[in-house]
Enzyme design. Structure first.
Site, PDB file in Angstrom:
ATOM      1  N   ASP A  59       0.829  -1.223   0.000  1.00 43.25           N
ATOM      2  CA  ASP A  59       0.000   0.000   0.000  1.00 43.25           C
ATOM      3  C   ASP A  59       0.855   1.262   0.000  1.00 43.25           C
ATOM      4  OD1 ASP A  59       0.715  -0.428   2.691  1.00 43.25           O
ATOM      5  OD2 ASP A  59      -1.266   0.096   3.488  1.00 43.25           O
ATOM      6  N   ASP A 198      -6.338   0.100   5.584  1.00 35.50           N
ATOM      7  CA  ASP A 198      -7.125  -0.270   6.763  1.00 35.50           C
ATOM      8  C   ASP A 198      -8.403   0.552   6.869  1.00 35.50           C
ATOM      9  OD1 ASP A 198      -4.877  -1.742   7.084  1.00 35.50           O
ATOM     10  OD2 ASP A 198      -4.208  -0.783   8.943  1.00 35.50           O
TER      11      ASP A 198
HETATM   12 MG    MG Z   1      -3.577  -0.845  13.104  1.00 35.58          MG
END
Ligand code: MG
Ligand code: ADP
Length: 410
Positions: A59, A198
């Site tokens: 990422d 995330d």
């Molecule tokens: Mg984390």
């Protein structure tokens, strides 16, 4: 608002506990709030953790990742405080920590706060700066996302906080802005220079789908994962090796150095041919780091295609190759993760499709795709093998791709 249902294909057994429906977790948070504050909460928000099926350490290299939200959530219940004199406007409790925290958005230094409360403060400050000030609140956090297990409990906490602010203010923010605001909170208030995976997973999670996320453009391509014959099995090693703590920053730095040496903006723009061409001029360790990232970006693209096509043989090869690369070239695995993957590889042919470490590494979890009819036997064999060889009890659970963050009450 209805809760995402728990599919009937999930299994309960001695080593795989029955999944806790979100409705039960919400109920637990509500009861927790009532115990702590003596009345019912007015607002409740939920945000899931995530598991990354493939695409690790790509990422921050502008690459691709292939995560899904999991049926494990952070739930936050909140209400306006009662009109008593209070030292600060926000009172924050978590079922994961004994000590309640008082927060003011004018905190001159967030360093005075318990580390876990900084994630919440960071998001509240970000929301205020975006014109969405939550005001005084009593807040209770409950969760069944394991903390520090690589399933992104931190992003779930951030995104749940931002979603709660949406409930409290009655205004919604564009989902991409919400994810980026949460990422900024993690950078600035927790000191973790994380990529976008995330928070995007927690915001954009969709039942029955993985998301192929292009971390350069933030574009998401949904990838169906709804074959009832395929189970996503997550196994927590229940170890977290505290090294010097600088490994993540070191890997990022190494990637930037190779990209610079190769004359590309990021490793997303490099090819294996280019790397081989220039490898004589590079330190061997840098070649290995870059080989992982370049290979992993390609594997992730291919895995998205293979999963969409139901080509489980190819999917498994890619997952297994991902683990080997993280172990040998990127060097972020550990003995316990390797053991879980080895045990998965020792199962009868066809039982385990593929298995790899997931998350940042040095502990945490593996993710495996397992044929439903073999799940029970596979889970027992890996559980027992791991426990016998390490003396550590692993935690196992299965999950379907889950819904992203949403307001439960508000
Ligand atoms: Mg984390
Ligand atoms: P991961 O995101 O992989 O679980 P991190 O180290 O990034 O691991 O984030 C874990 C931290 O996030 C915890 O140590 C804690 O500070 C915070 N956190 C996560 N969940 C909760 C929770 N339910 N209550 C309070 N803090 C939490």
């Amino acid at each position: 608002m209805t809760f995402p249902s728990t599919p009937s294909t999930d299994h309960a057994s001695a080593v795989i506990p029955a999944p806790v429906p979100l409705a039960s977790l919400v109920n637990r948070a509500q009861v927790g709030f009532e115990d702590r504050f003596g009345r019912s909460p007015r607002w409740i928000a939920a945000a899931p953790g995530r598991v990354n099926v493939i695409g690790e350490h790509t990422d921050y290299n502008d690459g691709f990742v292939l995560p899904m939200a999991i049926q494990r959530y952070v739930v936050i219940a909140a209400d306006r405080p009662q009109p008593t004199s209070r030292p600060m406007p926000i009172r924050l409790s978590s079922s994961a920590f004994e000590q309640a925290e008082w927060i003011s958005l004018d905190h001159t230094s967030h360093k005075q706060l318990a580390p876990w409360a900084r994630y919440v403060l960071g998001v509240l400050v970000g929301c205020r700066d975006a014109g969405m000030e939550a005001g005084a609140l009593d807040m209770l956090v409950d969760s069944n996302v394991p903390l520090g297990g690589g399933l992104s409990s931190s992003a779930a906490l951030e995104v749940a906080t931002a979603t709660l602010v949406e409930a409290v203010t009655g205004r919604s923010m564009p989902p991409v802005d919400k994810a980026l605001l949460c990422q900024q909170a993690e950078h600035r208030f927790a000191g973790v220079p994380c990529g976008i995976m995330d928070q995007f997973s927690s915001v954009f999670g969709r039942p029955d789908h993985l998301m192929l996320l292009d971390c350069r453009t933030a574009e998401i391509t949904p990838v169906p994962l709804n074959d009832p014959q395929v189970q996503v099995l997550i196994i927590n090693t229940n170890v977290k090796h505290e090294l010097t703590g600088g490994e993540y920053a070191e890997r990022r730095d190494q990637c930037e150095r190779v990209a610079k040496a190769l004359g590309v903006h990021s490793l997303r723009d490099a090819t294996l041919d280019l790397l081989v061409d220039r490898s004589a001029a590079l330190q061997p360790v840098l070649v290995r780091r870059a080989r992982h990232v370049i290979g992993e970006i390609e594997r992730t693209r291919q895995a998205a295609q293979a999963i969409a096509a139901g080509d489980w043989g190819r999917t498994g090869q890619l997952m297994d190759a991902s683990h080997a690369s993280l172990r040998d070239d990127y060097e972020v695995s550990c003995r316990e993760l390797d053991l879980l993957v080895e045990l998965a590889g020792q199962q009868p042919p066809g039982a385990v499709i593929g298995s790899r470490m997931t998350g940042g590494g040095f502990g945490g979890c593996t993710v495996s795709l397992v044929r439903s009819e073999h799940l029970e036997a596979v889970a027992h064999a890996i559980h027992d093998g791991y426990r016998n060889q390490t003396g550590i009890e692993p935690s196992l659970f299965t999950t379907r791709p889950a819904a992203g963050a949403h307001i439960v009450r508000g």
